[in-house]
Design a protein around this motif. Structure first.
Motif, PDB file in Angstrom:
ATOM      1  N   THR A  39      -3.716   6.921   6.469  1.00 54.64           N
ATOM      2  CA  THR A  39      -2.485   6.359   7.027  1.00 54.64           C
ATOM      3  C   THR A  39      -1.916   5.210   6.198  1.00 54.64           C
ATOM      4  O   THR A  39      -0.854   4.687   6.516  1.00 54.64           O
ATOM      5  N   SER A  40      -2.620   4.800   5.163  1.00 52.83           N
ATOM      6  CA  SER A  40      -2.154   3.793   4.210  1.00 52.83           C
ATOM      7  C   SER A  40      -2.904   4.047   2.920  1.00 52.83           C
ATOM      8  O   SER A  40      -3.846   4.852   2.884  1.00 52.83           O
ATOM      9  N   LEU A  66       1.154   7.341   3.517  1.00 47.64           N
ATOM     10  CA  LEU A  66       1.553   6.103   4.180  1.00 47.64           C
ATOM     11  C   LEU A  66       2.278   6.439   5.474  1.00 47.64           C
ATOM     12  O   LEU A  66       3.357   7.044   5.461  1.00 47.64           O
ATOM     13  N   GLU A  70       3.478   1.849   8.523  1.00 47.92           N
ATOM     14  CA  GLU A  70       3.104   1.052   7.358  1.00 47.92           C
ATOM     15  C   GLU A  70       4.152   1.095   6.260  1.00 47.92           C
ATOM     16  O   GLU A  70       3.906   0.641   5.141  1.00 47.92           O
ATOM     17  N   GLN A  73       4.893  -1.475   3.610  1.00 45.48           N
ATOM     18  CA  GLN A  73       3.938  -1.708   2.524  1.00 45.48           C
ATOM     19  C   GLN A  73       4.275  -0.891   1.270  1.00 45.48           C
ATOM     20  O   GLN A  73       3.636  -1.077   0.231  1.00 45.48           O
ATOM     21  N   TRP A  74       5.246   0.025   1.367  1.00 50.06           N
ATOM     22  CA  TRP A  74       5.587   0.857   0.216  1.00 50.06           C
ATOM     23  C   TRP A  74       6.254  -0.003  -0.857  1.00 50.06           C
ATOM     24  O   TRP A  74       7.314  -0.581  -0.622  1.00 50.06           O
ATOM     25  N   SER A  78       3.562   2.055  -5.448  1.00 51.89           N
ATOM     26  CA  SER A  78       2.853   2.851  -4.440  1.00 51.89           C
ATOM     27  C   SER A  78       2.787   4.322  -4.828  1.00 51.89           C
ATOM     28  O   SER A  78       1.764   4.984  -4.621  1.00 51.89           O
TER      29      SER A  78
END
Length: 266
Positions: A39-40, A66, A70, A73-74, A78
């Protein structure tokens, strides 16, 4: 019967003390292969490491991606980091990625950007996609349509939508993942009517553990946490409402999952 759990959050901290025992219970229950959900970037790396540590055969695989929660957070690098993960042999799909307009933990424009870039990676590397969608079907469909002809496959994981949404997904030749939500008499009864509309070759089963403990399960576990060993309860509910035997549903959903993720025969 053999079952494949296409979505288990084995990286969840609640599983940490007993992951090996949990897997043993799953195998004893007939769940022969599992796809761990990433998931991340950090979570995807951990899922991959668990596959390496805990698998003594060809039972554990994972996704890398991702989650829309989240999406903030990209970053600029990434895609490069995710591309590296997706080239690992145990990583079989891009995701969990998609859109979540229900909780909006990340701004919607950032969710869309992260989703589109992950779809682009799936096209580049010719990997299937493991999709999350909540209250965002119309926008998600519009984005996926731009990529669908170039994607090998995609599954809408933990489908909970209505009939129109299901038909729109099927019209795009998407796969559908069904969880213990269908066993919930408070909010899953509409799925009991819809599940018979999903063609063979498009239906797969998943626990989404530790979430979505089937409410029909007896006896209920004292800890109240779902796990892959309870996937046969989802199978039983799906079989009942499709008017098929459990053996039949197990056979075609397992075959579907094996082809979707490119898993070896057991």
């Amino acid at each position: 019967m053999q079952l494949i759990d296409i979505g288990v959050n084995l990286t969840h901290p609640s599983f940490a003390p007993e992951r090996e025992a949990l897997l043993a219970r799953a195998f004893d229950a007939g769940v022969t292969q599992l796809v761990l959900t990433g998931t991340s970037l950090e979570d995807s790396e951990q899922a991959l490491e668990l596959c390496r540590q805990l698998d003594q055969g060809q039972r554990l695989y994972c996704t890398a991606g991702l989650h829309p929660h989240e999406a903030s957070q990209w970053k600029s690098d990434s895609a490069r980091a995710l591309r590296g993960l997706l080239k690992e042999e145990r990583v079989r799909a891009v995701g969990e990625c998609g859109l979540d307009f229900n909780r909006d933990f990340s701004p919607r424009p950032l969710q869309e950007k992260a989703f589109e870039e992950q779809l682009a990676l799936a096209v580049e590397l010719q990997r299937p996609v493991f999709i999350h969608e909540r209250d965002a079907a119309e926008r998600l469909l519009a984005i996926v349509k731009d990529f669908r002809d170039r994607l090998p496959a995609a599954v809408v994981h933990c489908f909970t939508g209505e009939r129109r949404t299901l038909y729109n997904y099927l019209d795009l030749d998407l796969h559908i993942g069904i969880t213990g939500w269908i066993c919930d008499e408070r909010r899953g009864t509409h799925l009991q009517e819809l599940v018979k509309e999903i063609p063979e070759g498009r239906l797969m089963l998943e626990s989404d553990a530790p979430y979505l403990l089937p409410r029909t399960l007896r006896p209920k576990p004292k800890h109240g946490r779902n796990e892959p060993a309870y996937l046969p309860e989802v199978l039983a509910c799906v079989a009942l409402h499709r008017g098929e035997s459990e053996e039949c549903v197990a056979a075609h959903t397992t075959d579907c999952a094996r082809h979707f993720f490119g898993l070896p025969e057991m």
